[in-house]
Design a protein around this motif. Structure first.
Motif, PDB file in Angstrom:
ATOM      1  N   ALA A 228       0.848  -1.191   0.000  1.00 42.39           N
ATOM      2  CA  ALA A 228       0.000   0.000   0.000  1.00 42.39           C
ATOM      3  C   ALA A 228       0.883   1.241   0.000  1.00 42.39           C
ATOM      4  CB  ALA A 228      -0.912  -0.003   1.225  1.00 42.39           C
ATOM      5  N   ALA A 229       0.305   2.352  -0.463  1.00 40.44           N
ATOM      6  CA  ALA A 229       1.055   3.597  -0.503  1.00 40.44           C
ATOM      7  C   ALA A 229       0.123   4.770  -0.259  1.00 40.44           C
ATOM      8  CB  ALA A 229       1.758   3.766  -1.850  1.00 40.44           C
ATOM      9  N   THR A 230       0.680   5.833   0.330  1.00 43.17           N
ATOM     10  CA  THR A 230      -0.044   7.080   0.503  1.00 43.17           C
ATOM     11  C   THR A 230       0.912   8.214   0.193  1.00 43.17           C
ATOM     12  OG1 THR A 230      -1.512   8.321   1.983  1.00 43.17           O
ATOM     13  CG2 THR A 230       0.459   7.331   2.973  1.00 43.17           C
ATOM     14  N   ALA A 231       0.350   9.433   0.014  1.00 40.84           N
ATOM     15  CA  ALA A 231       1.165  10.538  -0.468  1.00 40.84           C
ATOM     16  C   ALA A 231       0.890  11.817   0.299  1.00 40.84           C
ATOM     17  CB  ALA A 231       0.899  10.768  -1.959  1.00 40.84           C
ATOM     18  N   THR A 232       1.826  12.751   0.202  1.00 42.22           N
ATOM     19  CA  THR A 232       1.668  14.072   0.794  1.00 42.22           C
ATOM     20  C   THR A 232       2.378  15.079  -0.098  1.00 42.22           C
ATOM     21  OG1 THR A 232       1.874  15.344   2.851  1.00 42.22           O
ATOM     22  CG2 THR A 232       3.754  13.989   2.227  1.00 42.22           C
ATOM     23  N   GLY A 233       2.029  16.354   0.060  1.00 36.23           N
ATOM     24  CA  GLY A 233       2.650  17.384  -0.759  1.00 36.23           C
ATOM     25  C   GLY A 233       1.670  17.965  -1.767  1.00 36.23           C
ATOM     26  N   MET A 234       2.174  18.401  -2.904  1.00 35.66           N
ATOM     27  CA  MET A 234       1.366  19.036  -3.935  1.00 35.66           C
ATOM     28  C   MET A 234       0.459  18.009  -4.602  1.00 35.66           C
ATOM     29  SD  MET A 234       0.532  21.790  -5.561  1.00 35.66           S
ATOM     30  CE  MET A 234       1.814  22.975  -5.168  1.00 35.66           C
ATOM     31  N   GLY A 235      -0.807  18.033  -4.232  1.00 37.78           N
ATOM     32  CA  GLY A 235      -1.738  17.000  -4.666  1.00 37.78           C
ATOM     33  C   GLY A 235      -1.912  16.901  -6.157  1.00 37.78           C
ATOM     34  N   GLU A 236      -1.854  18.038  -6.839  1.00 35.33           N
ATOM     35  CA  GLU A 236      -2.031  18.017  -8.283  1.00 35.33           C
ATOM     36  C   GLU A 236      -0.998  17.121  -8.965  1.00 35.33           C
ATOM     37  OE1 GLU A 236      -4.372  21.440  -6.906  1.00 35.33           O
ATOM     38  OE2 GLU A 236      -2.417  20.614  -6.372  1.00 35.33           O
ATOM     39  N   LEU A 237       0.204  17.075  -8.415  1.00 33.52           N
ATOM     40  CA  LEU A 237       1.254  16.263  -9.017  1.00 33.52           C
ATOM     41  C   LEU A 237       0.999  14.778  -8.828  1.00 33.52           C
ATOM     42  CD1 LEU A 237       4.371  18.380  -7.965  1.00 33.52           C
ATOM     43  CD2 LEU A 237       3.070  18.467 -10.102  1.00 33.52           C
ATOM     44  N   MET A 238       0.400  14.405  -7.689  1.00 33.00           N
ATOM     45  CA  MET A 238       0.048  12.999  -7.472  1.00 33.00           C
ATOM     46  C   MET A 238      -1.108  12.576  -8.382  1.00 33.00           C
ATOM     47  SD  MET A 238       2.061  13.561  -4.818  1.00 33.00           S
ATOM     48  CE  MET A 238       1.253  14.460  -3.503  1.00 33.00           C
ATOM     49  N   ILE A 239      -2.034  13.506  -8.620  1.00 32.56           N
ATOM     50  CA  ILE A 239      -3.157  13.190  -9.507  1.00 32.56           C
ATOM     51  C   ILE A 239      -2.661  12.955 -10.929  1.00 32.56           C
ATOM     52  CG2 ILE A 239      -5.274  14.089 -10.555  1.00 32.56           C
ATOM     53  CD1 ILE A 239      -5.744  15.655  -7.954  1.00 32.56           C
ATOM     54  N   LYS A 240      -1.766  13.820 -11.394  1.00 31.63           N
ATOM     55  CA  LYS A 240      -1.276  13.722 -12.773  1.00 31.63           C
ATOM     56  C   LYS A 240      -0.528  12.428 -13.040  1.00 31.63           C
ATOM     57  CE  LYS A 240      -0.763  18.728 -13.388  1.00 31.63           C
ATOM     58  NZ  LYS A 240       0.206  19.851 -13.560  1.00 31.63           N
ATOM     59  N   THR A 241       0.083  11.866 -12.009  1.00 33.07           N
ATOM     60  CA  THR A 241       0.884  10.647 -12.188  1.00 33.07           C
ATOM     61  C   THR A 241       0.237   9.406 -11.578  1.00 33.07           C
ATOM     62  OG1 THR A 241       2.115  11.210 -10.178  1.00 33.07           O
ATOM     63  CG2 THR A 241       3.063  11.904 -12.275  1.00 33.07           C
ATOM     64  N   VAL A 242      -0.955   9.555 -10.993  1.00 31.05           N
ATOM     65  CA  VAL A 242      -1.593   8.467 -10.247  1.00 31.05           C
ATOM     66  C   VAL A 242      -0.536   7.838  -9.345  1.00 31.05           C
ATOM     67  CG1 VAL A 242      -3.262   6.579 -10.453  1.00 31.05           C
ATOM     68  CG2 VAL A 242      -2.875   8.093 -12.393  1.00 31.05           C
ATOM     69  N   GLY A 243       0.079   8.696  -8.520  1.00 34.24           N
ATOM     70  CA  GLY A 243       1.313   8.374  -7.832  1.00 34.24           C
ATOM     71  C   GLY A 243       1.309   7.152  -6.940  1.00 34.24           C
ATOM     72  N   CYS A 244       0.275   6.998  -6.118  1.00 29.82           N
ATOM     73  CA  CYS A 244       0.286   5.870  -5.179  1.00 29.82           C
ATOM     74  C   CYS A 244       0.088   4.539  -5.887  1.00 29.82           C
ATOM     75  CB  CYS A 244      -0.775   6.086  -4.094  1.00 29.82           C
ATOM     76  SG  CYS A 244      -0.281   7.366  -2.912  1.00 29.82           S
ATOM     77  N   HIS A 245      -0.721   4.529  -6.924  1.00 36.67           N
ATOM     78  CA  HIS A 245      -0.861   3.319  -7.728  1.00 36.67           C
ATOM     79  C   HIS A 245       0.475   2.979  -8.374  1.00 36.67           C
ATOM     80  CE1 HIS A 245      -1.960   0.911 -11.321  1.00 36.67           C
ATOM     81  NE2 HIS A 245      -2.859   0.400 -10.501  1.00 36.67           N
ATOM     82  N   LEU A 246       1.185   4.012  -8.825  1.00 35.89           N
ATOM     83  CA  LEU A 246       2.504   3.805  -9.417  1.00 35.89           C
ATOM     84  C   LEU A 246       3.469   3.163  -8.426  1.00 35.89           C
ATOM     85  CD1 LEU A 246       4.568   4.298 -11.708  1.00 35.89           C
ATOM     86  CD2 LEU A 246       4.900   6.596 -10.760  1.00 35.89           C
ATOM     87  N   VAL A 247       3.469   3.644  -7.194  1.00 38.59           N
ATOM     88  CA  VAL A 247       4.350   3.085  -6.166  1.00 38.59           C
ATOM     89  C   VAL A 247       4.042   1.608  -5.934  1.00 38.59           C
ATOM     90  CG1 VAL A 247       4.963   3.151  -3.715  1.00 38.59           C
ATOM     91  CG2 VAL A 247       4.773   5.284  -5.004  1.00 38.59           C
ATOM     92  N   VAL A 248       2.771   1.275  -5.802  1.00 40.97           N
ATOM     93  CA  VAL A 248       2.389  -0.117  -5.550  1.00 40.97           C
ATOM     94  C   VAL A 248       2.761  -1.011  -6.731  1.00 40.97           C
ATOM     95  CG1 VAL A 248       0.443  -1.678  -5.148  1.00 40.97           C
ATOM     96  CG2 VAL A 248       0.578   0.491  -3.906  1.00 40.97           C
ATOM     97  N   GLU A 249       2.571  -0.514  -7.938  1.00 42.82           N
ATOM     98  CA  GLU A 249       2.918  -1.322  -9.107  1.00 42.82           C
ATOM     99  C   GLU A 249       4.420  -1.566  -9.196  1.00 42.82           C
ATOM    100  OE1 GLU A 249       0.872  -3.018 -11.332  1.00 42.82           O
ATOM    101  OE2 GLU A 249      -0.375  -2.536  -9.608  1.00 42.82           O
ATOM    102  N   MET A 250       5.216  -0.579  -8.782  1.00 42.67           N
ATOM    103  CA  MET A 250       6.664  -0.788  -8.773  1.00 42.67           C
ATOM    104  C   MET A 250       7.072  -1.798  -7.706  1.00 42.67           C
ATOM    105  SD  MET A 250       8.081   3.043  -9.546  1.00 42.67           S
ATOM    106  CE  MET A 250       8.031   3.696 -11.217  1.00 42.67           C
ATOM    107  N   MET A 251       6.339  -1.816  -6.596  1.00 43.03           N
ATOM    108  CA  MET A 251       6.577  -2.846  -5.589  1.00 43.03           C
ATOM    109  C   MET A 251       6.204  -4.218  -6.141  1.00 43.03           C
ATOM    110  SD  MET A 251       5.096  -0.710  -2.328  1.00 43.03           S
ATOM    111  CE  MET A 251       5.007  -2.083  -1.203  1.00 43.03           C
ATOM    112  N   ARG A 252       5.169  -4.272  -6.945  1.00 42.65           N
ATOM    113  CA  ARG A 252       4.766  -5.539  -7.558  1.00 42.65           C
ATOM    114  C   ARG A 252       5.879  -6.088  -8.460  1.00 42.65           C
ATOM    115  NH1 ARG A 252      -0.322  -7.150  -8.277  1.00 42.65           N
ATOM    116  NH2 ARG A 252      -1.114  -5.011  -8.234  1.00 42.65           N
ATOM    117  N   GLN A 253       6.623  -5.186  -9.058  1.00 37.84           N
ATOM    118  CA  GLN A 253       7.705  -5.588  -9.954  1.00 37.84           C
ATOM    119  C   GLN A 253       8.979  -5.987  -9.199  1.00 37.84           C
ATOM    120  OE1 GLN A 253       8.225  -2.467 -12.877  1.00 37.84           O
ATOM    121  NE2 GLN A 253       6.004  -2.320 -13.201  1.00 37.84           N
TER     122      GLN A 253
END
Length: 319
Positions: A228-253
């Motif tokens: 699982a992943a969570t984020a903090t900081g400039m929210g718009e940047l996490m939305i543009k990159t779907v950041g937490c999903h990205l983190v979890v997928e990299m863990m899957r790899q």
């Protein structure tokens, strides 16, 4: 294409060897459970409440809800819930989401006058066929579930807003305004993961602005097979990159939580170019109970609570 019997036997041998690797890895690995991690210093008190649930063999989903309710109700935490900084119109508007081990999730955005948006999000998950309710609809749903409207603008937050009005200049302040979130991840004794995220958003934002915190995949993501992943900081940047999903997928790899958080931050920084004026931070927890974090600017910290006690750690950063 398999051209002969020799190629077929070689491929079969390789496939059999690969198939055995995950089972050996799982059998030998030791799971660090229960454990709860959360963003920022106000995560210490939040973790304490979550740990009370986990220590009694409670579910991770109940732990994360109980945990983040603590800063939601604390007027001294001016970026979450009651006492949070208002938008530029002087209204305190709240966003939150929650997600369990079965990918059930609930979310509310632009919710006003309700102290505990995370509990409203939990009921959206449990009692409706929807994932997200916003604005007036979210408020009406909360009231139908027994929540009471109350004024969330404290004198301290009101004064900060009035001082801001003198110049009315909107510019994110690194590690001050961006202490905008508590994100929490927990792994319970059953080995199940859940997460929660709640915020009053960026201080003095435009009316109607919604950040990443209530958006599944951006501010929070849970995959019970991986982490699982969570984020903090400039929210718009996490939305543009779907950041937490990205983190979890990299863990899957195969990446560790820290490696995955770092890779996600570096991708955002690369696309921004002028990343030095922004803060983005990720916190991740794996299925085995390993945790890690990474951010752009130094100064982001996170709380960890397990059987060995509680501690506040500084995240590694690009700068």
């Amino acid at each position: 294409m398999i051209t002969n019997r020799r190629d077929f036997l070689k491929l079969s041998a390789i496939s059999s060897a690969v198939a055995l690797i995950p089972f050996k890895t799982v059998a030998k690995s030791k799971v660090n459970k229960p454990i709860v991690v959360s963003t920022w210093q106000h995560g210490i008190a939040a973790n304490k409440a979550a740990w009370q649930v986990l220590a009694e063999h409670g579910k991770a989903i109940d732990a994360v809800e109980a945990g983040v309710r603590i800063p939601e109700a604390d007027p001294n935490v001016m970026t979450v819930g009651y006492g949070g900084y208002p938008d530029r119109e002087g209204n305190v508007t709240l966003d939150a989401c929650i997600m369990d081990e079965n990918q059930n999730c609930g979310s509310v955005a632009y919710l006003q006058n309700i102290k505990h948006p995370i509990s409203v999000a939990r009921l959206v998950m449990d009692n409706t066929p929807h994932v997200m309710l916003v604005g007036e609809g979210a408020l009406q749903f909360a009231k139908s579930q027994g929540f009471i409207e109350e004024n969330l603008l404290t004198p301290q937050a009101k004064k900060a807003w009035q001082d801001w009005l003198v110049e009315s200049k909107y510019a994110p302040v690194i590690n001050i305004e961006n202490h905008d979130t508590i994100g929490m991840l927990a792994l319970d004794m059953n080995g199940d993961l859940s997460g929660a995220c709640t915020t009053s958003g960026a201080a003095f934002k435009m009316a109607g602005r919604v950040g990443d915190s209530p958006i599944i995949g951006a501010g929070l993501y849970v995959d019970n097979e991986v982490g699982a992943a969570t984020a903090t900081g400039m929210g718009e940047l996490m939305i543009k990159t779907v950041g937490c999903h990205l983190v979890v997928e990299m863990m899957r790899q195969g990446m560790t939580p820290t490696q995955a958080c770092k890779a996600a931050v570096e991708r955002i920084a690369h696309k921004l170019g002028d990343y030095k004026q922004f803060q983005v931070g990720f916190l991740a927890l794996s299925k085995s109970g390993e945790y890690g974090s990474y951010c752009i600017q130094p100064g982001f910290n996170y709380a960890v609570t397990s059987k060995t006690g509680s501690k506040l750690l500084d995240a590694a950063s690009i700068l």
